[in-house]
Scaffold this active site. Structure first.
Site, mmCIF file in Angstrom:
data_model
loop_
_atom_site.group_PDB
_atom_site.id
_atom_site.type_symbol
_atom_site.label_atom_id
_atom_site.label_comp_id
_atom_site.label_asym_id
_atom_site.label_seq_id
_atom_site.Cartn_x
_atom_site.Cartn_y
_atom_site.Cartn_z
ATOM 1 N N LYS A 178 1.593 4.208 6.406
ATOM 2 C CA LYS A 178 0.199 4.170 5.942
ATOM 3 C C LYS A 178 0.140 3.122 4.825
ATOM 4 O O LYS A 178 0.479 3.408 3.671
ATOM 5 C CB LYS A 178 -0.201 5.558 5.419
ATOM 6 N N CYS A 287 5.625 -3.956 -10.362
ATOM 7 C CA CYS A 287 6.004 -2.672 -10.960
ATOM 8 C C CYS A 287 7.042 -2.851 -12.047
ATOM 9 O O CYS A 287 7.038 -2.120 -13.028
ATOM 10 C CB CYS A 287 6.495 -1.708 -9.893
HETATM 11 P P1 NAD Z 1 -1.862 3.975 -5.496
HETATM 12 O O1 NAD Z 1 -1.072 5.118 -5.990
HETATM 13 O O2 NAD Z 1 -3.302 3.902 -5.811
HETATM 14 O O3 NAD Z 1 -1.779 3.846 -3.911
HETATM 15 C C1 NAD Z 1 -0.548 3.717 -3.223
HETATM 16 C C2 NAD Z 1 -0.695 4.238 -1.812
HETATM 17 O O4 NAD Z 1 -0.955 5.642 -1.857
HETATM 18 C C3 NAD Z 1 -1.858 3.627 -1.026
HETATM 19 O O5 NAD Z 1 -1.459 3.436 0.312
HETATM 20 C C4 NAD Z 1 -2.917 4.715 -1.118
HETATM 21 O O6 NAD Z 1 -3.827 4.669 -0.048
HETATM 22 C C5 NAD Z 1 -2.077 5.959 -1.057
HETATM 23 N N1 NAD Z 1 -2.687 7.172 -1.609
HETATM 24 C C6 NAD Z 1 -3.610 7.267 -2.595
HETATM 25 N N2 NAD Z 1 -3.933 8.563 -2.800
HETATM 26 C C7 NAD Z 1 -3.202 9.304 -1.936
HETATM 27 C C8 NAD Z 1 -3.072 10.698 -1.656
HETATM 28 N N3 NAD Z 1 -3.793 11.613 -2.322
HETATM 29 N N4 NAD Z 1 -2.221 11.104 -0.699
HETATM 30 C C9 NAD Z 1 -1.480 10.202 -0.023
HETATM 31 N N5 NAD Z 1 -1.560 8.874 -0.224
HETATM 32 C C10 NAD Z 1 -2.399 8.420 -1.181
HETATM 33 O O7 NAD Z 1 -1.079 2.695 -6.037
HETATM 34 P P2 NAD Z 1 -1.547 1.178 -5.951
HETATM 35 O O8 NAD Z 1 -2.646 0.999 -6.942
HETATM 36 O O9 NAD Z 1 -1.724 0.811 -4.517
HETATM 37 O O10 NAD Z 1 -0.218 0.443 -6.451
HETATM 38 C C11 NAD Z 1 0.045 0.116 -7.768
HETATM 39 C C12 NAD Z 1 1.012 1.112 -8.384
HETATM 40 O O11 NAD Z 1 2.246 1.133 -7.662
HETATM 41 C C13 NAD Z 1 1.415 0.760 -9.803
HETATM 42 O O12 NAD Z 1 1.416 1.920 -10.576
HETATM 43 C C14 NAD Z 1 2.833 0.222 -9.662
HETATM 44 O O13 NAD Z 1 3.651 0.287 -10.795
HETATM 45 C C15 NAD Z 1 3.351 1.059 -8.553
HETATM 46 N N6 NAD Z 1 4.502 0.421 -7.931
HETATM 47 C C16 NAD Z 1 5.753 0.953 -8.125
HETATM 48 C C17 NAD Z 1 6.864 0.347 -7.562
HETATM 49 C C18 NAD Z 1 8.242 0.900 -7.770
HETATM 50 O O14 NAD Z 1 9.130 0.546 -7.016
HETATM 51 N N7 NAD Z 1 8.464 1.772 -8.732
HETATM 52 C C19 NAD Z 1 6.703 -0.802 -6.781
HETATM 53 C C20 NAD Z 1 5.417 -1.311 -6.610
HETATM 54 C C21 NAD Z 1 4.321 -0.676 -7.182
#
Ligand code: NAD
Length: 492
Positions: A178, A287
């Protein structure tokens, strides 16, 4: 060269391209212009149920999980080859969708292909373990776990997807991907390439949609055994709560607010080069960005003015321009969120030393200048919360103990960067930092075999190399008696 984007991106379920059961779609928007690029099928629980059923059938009936890594490896190699053959198109799509400069997406796509090649090799080498003792043979098998749900964010989407897909496939788990709703283009193109690689039907499934509908349905589905998630810490928390009823296995790669510690004996020029690169490439949406620069006060007068001068010269603009350093942020909503932190900084007592505005020559699109905040103190929200844009918070420290305390002050613990020429201090500080990964006198480069992940609120578990296999496989322990072992006899 421009490539073609299909006017509707569909789900890929059980080997066929499908619309949503509901018929709903959502628009995918170009961050550089605000124009609609295409429309995307908006999946819900019914689409997820179909995809999970296809993956479950592949798991129980097909060869994928039953046969070994040597069977699966050539499929992964084929995917890597196809990605390399379409690398220019994939980087073009990634830049169009995310606004990450084309020079940078090229590197990301190469790395994504490399992940498939790497895990193909690891699949061939996958072994179990034996624990022989007199009279017994004990051994352990690594076996696929079941249907996996992979949920990914919009920053470097294809690279992060490959990071989950490659080990998951190598380990033998059929899956449902997803991708993030703000960046679906490369996931769609990758699904076409995977279809071309002719994996058995149902092994790879793609369901587009919003997190709260498609994502949440995947997390709640009882047929899904594992969830590998990368995204915000708050989303990770919700997902773990929603998956608790069906007792899923989780890998959580979450947010960060990573420190860069610059001691006065460091090579200041290299430290500055790395700090700028780590913060302002990938549009600051990284990240592991070093978003807190901690500078020893004895060199702050030299380092900080030079930092501000160079940040002011970072080229913001069209991500397709080969000379651009910083493209637009992913989405207007995210632009608003990042700008709210820029507005907050002076209210909290910090100073916007450079940047902090929409560049005057870019009236449309989600553009923001590279920004430095000075006079930041540890209690401020701009010092503690992940901004996830091109905004660097600068603080100073007097000695090593204060540097470590400042670095560890925040809830996150993903990455840390240390700059010093004192070798014992480098190791001492690395040991003391609360972070999943520490780089010493180095930019963020990582061998694919090393564990990747965060401590504290930055995540749970590790991915990369063997650590990925630990997540995507189940250890089964088998004990065989070679002689008639003693059995106490009851009920004689
Ligand atoms: P997000 O949490 O908003 O979304 C990530 C994914 O989760 C998307 O596909 C979204 O549709 C899905 N999602 C949202 N709500 C959900 C739910 N209730 N149930 C299941 N899926 C759900 O994150 P974003 O804004 O897309 O990404 C940025 C964030 O990701 C930042 O906080 C960043 O630090 C983090 N990040 C972490 C790493 C790491 O390896 N630690 C790497 C890249 C990004």
């Amino acid at each position: 060269m421009n490539h073609v984007v299909s006017p509707l991106l569909q789900h890929f379920i059980g080997g066929t391209w499908q619309d949503s059961v509901s018929g709903d779609t959502f628009a995918d928007v170009n961050p550089a212009t605000g124009a609609v690029i295409t429309h995307v099928a908006a999946g819900d629980a019914r689409d997820v149920a179909r995809a999970v059923a296809a993956a479950a059938e592949a798991f129980h009936e097909g060869p994928w999980a039953r046969r070994g890594g040597a069977y699966r490896a050539p499929f992964l190699e084929r995917i890597a080859q196809l990605m390399r053959a379409h690398a220019e198109e994939l980087s073009w799509l990634e830049t169009l969708d995310t606004g990450i400069p084309i020079r940078q997406t090229r590197g990301q796509i190469a790395r994504a292909a490399e992940n498939f090649r790497f895990f193909a090799a690891r699949a061939r080498e996958m072994t179990g373990a034996t624990y022989p003792v007199p009279g017994f043979l004990n051994y352990s098998l690594r076996q696929p776990v079941g249907v996996a749900g992979l949920i990914t964010p919009w920053n470097t989407p294809l690279m992060l997807e490959s990071w989950k897909l490659a080990p998951c496939l190598a380990a033998g788990d059929p899956l449902v991907l997803k991708p993030a709703e703000w960046s679906p283009l490369t996931a769609d193109r990758l699904a076409h390439l995977i279809a071309e690689a002719e994996l058995p039907v149902g092994v790879f499934n793609l369901v587009h949609g919003y997190g709260e509908t498609a994502g949440a349905s995947l997390v709640a589905h009882p047929g899904v055994r594992l969830i590998s998630f990368t995204g915000e810490t708050s989303t990770g928390r919700t997902i773990m709560q929603n998956g608790a009823n069906t007792l899923k296995r989780f890998s959580m790669e979450l947010g960060g607010k990573s420190p860069v510690l610059v001691f006065d004996d460091a090579d200041l020029e290299r430290a500055l080069d790395a700090a700028l690169f780590g913060m302002f490439t990938l549009n600051g949406e990284r990240c592991t960005a070093g978003s807190r620069l901690l500078v020893q006060d004895t060199v702050a007068d030299r380092l900080v003015p030079e930092l501000v001068r160079r940040v002011g010269r970072i080229r913001v603009g069209d991500p397709f321009d080969e000379t651009t350093d910083l493209g637009p942020l992913i989405h207007p909503e995210h632009w608003e969120r990042v700008m709210s932190y820029v507005a907050l900084a002076p209210q909290e007592g910090a100073r916007v030393a450079v940047g902090g505005r929409r560049p005057p020559h870019l009236p449309a699109g989600s553009y923001l200048e590279a920004t430095v905040l000075t006079g930041v103190t540890p209690g401020m929200r701009v010092a503690r919360e992940e901004i996830f844009g091109p905004v660097l918070a600068v603080m100073t420290f007097t000695d090593e103990a204060e540097a470590v305390a400042l670095a560890n002050e925040v809830d996150y613990g993903l990455a840390a960067y240390v700059w010093t020429s004192d070798v014992t201090r480098a190791h001492r500080v690395a040991e003391a930092l609360e972070a999943g990964m520490v780089w010493v006198n180095s930019p963020n480069v990582r061998d694919l075999r090393t564990p990747f992940g965060g401590s504290k609120m930055s995540g749970m578990g590790r991915e990369g190399g063997e650590w990925s296999f630990d997540f995507y496989t189940e250890w089964k322990s088998v004990q065989v008696a070679l002689n008639p072992a003693d059995i106490p006899r009851l009920g004689l």
